[in-house]
Design a protein around this motif. Structure first.
Motif, PDB file in Angstrom:
ATOM      1  N   LEU A  10      81.887  11.270   2.718  1.00 32.67           N
ATOM      2  CA  LEU A  10      81.020  10.289   3.361  1.00 32.67           C
ATOM      3  C   LEU A  10      81.276   8.874   2.703  1.00 32.67           C
ATOM      4  O   LEU A  10      81.208   7.842   3.116  1.00 32.67           O
ATOM      5  N   SER A  14      82.466   5.355   4.230  1.00 29.36           N
ATOM      6  CA  SER A  14      81.411   4.082   4.395  1.00 29.36           C
ATOM      7  C   SER A  14      82.303   2.966   3.660  1.00 29.36           C
ATOM      8  O   SER A  14      81.758   1.626   4.036  1.00 29.36           O
ATOM      9  N   SER A  16      85.307   0.233   3.735  1.00 35.76           N
ATOM     10  CA  SER A  16      86.244  -0.182   4.872  1.00 35.76           C
ATOM     11  C   SER A  16      87.097  -1.331   4.284  1.00 35.76           C
ATOM     12  O   SER A  16      86.510  -2.144   3.500  1.00 35.76           O
ATOM     13  N   ARG A  57      86.679   7.885   5.840  1.00 36.67           N
ATOM     14  CA  ARG A  57      85.102   7.876   5.994  1.00 36.67           C
ATOM     15  C   ARG A  57      84.774   8.738   7.290  1.00 36.67           C
ATOM     16  O   ARG A  57      85.720   9.086   8.070  1.00 36.67           O
ATOM     17  N   MET A  61      79.123   8.506  10.757  1.00 35.73           N
ATOM     18  CA  MET A  61      77.987   8.771   9.619  1.00 35.73           C
ATOM     19  C   MET A  61      78.367   7.734   8.775  1.00 35.73           C
ATOM     20  O   MET A  61      79.359   7.345   8.676  1.00 35.73           O
ATOM     21  N   ASN A  62      77.185   7.718   8.124  1.00 38.39           N
ATOM     22  CA  ASN A  62      77.401   6.762   6.803  1.00 38.39           C
ATOM     23  C   ASN A  62      77.607   7.373   5.370  1.00 38.39           C
ATOM     24  O   ASN A  62      77.364   7.843   4.515  1.00 38.39           O
ATOM     25  N   SER A  64      81.645   7.790   2.945  1.00 38.94           N
ATOM     26  CA  SER A  64      83.195   7.390   2.834  1.00 38.94           C
ATOM     27  C   SER A  64      83.403   7.813   1.554  1.00 38.94           C
ATOM     28  O   SER A  64      82.564   7.756   0.584  1.00 38.94           O
TER      29      SER A  64
END
Length: 155
Positions: A10, A14, A16, A57, A61-62, A64
């Motif tokens: 996760l 998130s 990027s 990521r 979902m949140n 990364s």
């Protein structure tokens, strides 16, 4: 450990990069206590020329994971890449910090690029334990196999 892997994935997802190629795929691993194999839809954000932040990521979902170290080793005409990161399990899951390494290779054709390989992890005290990993002959010494990954997209 599985919650730690999920948390790490996760975190990877998130973060990027604006100039990154978004490559959809899957990360899969076994849950030891149940014996189930879990497959998660993920996206690999690969910056142009692999220069910049490399992120894995979760899709939708949140979550990364940003690579803290990335390096390539070449042998017999094959480039093997390593993406190393750390993650801390939530306190309710023990709060242990672990290092994860994605080790893989890629194929790039006229219209498709594919990244695939294995995921390894080990418990660590702090992220400084990743220092110098790229210089070790066996950079996965002490790591345990956890699963694999496959990312593919048209280019």
């Amino acid at each position: 450990m599985n919650k730690m892997l999920a948390s790490m994935l996760l975190l990877f997802l998130s973060i990027s990069s604006v100039s990154a190629l978004e490559i959809p795929g899957k990360v899969f691993y076994s849950i030891k206590r149940t014996g189930d194999i879990v497959s998660r839809d993920m996206i690999l954000d690969m910056p142009e020329g692999r220069k910049g932040k490399i992120v894995v990521r979760a899709e939708g979902m949140n979550f990364s994971l940003e690579a803290k170290k990335s390096f390539t080793k070449s042998k017999r005409g094959q480039d093997t890449f390593y993406l190393a990161t750390t993650m801390k399990a939530p306190d309710f899951a023990g709060g242990q910090t672990s290092a994860m390494v994605f080790k893989g290779t890629y194929l790039k054709g006229k219209s498709v690029i594919k990244y695939y390989g294995d995921v390894f992890s080990k418990n660590i005290e702090d992220e400084n334990e990743l220092n110098g990993i790229e210089e070790k002959e066996d950079c996965l010494e002490g790591y345990e196999f956890k699963g694999g990954f496959s990312f593919e997209t048209e280019i």
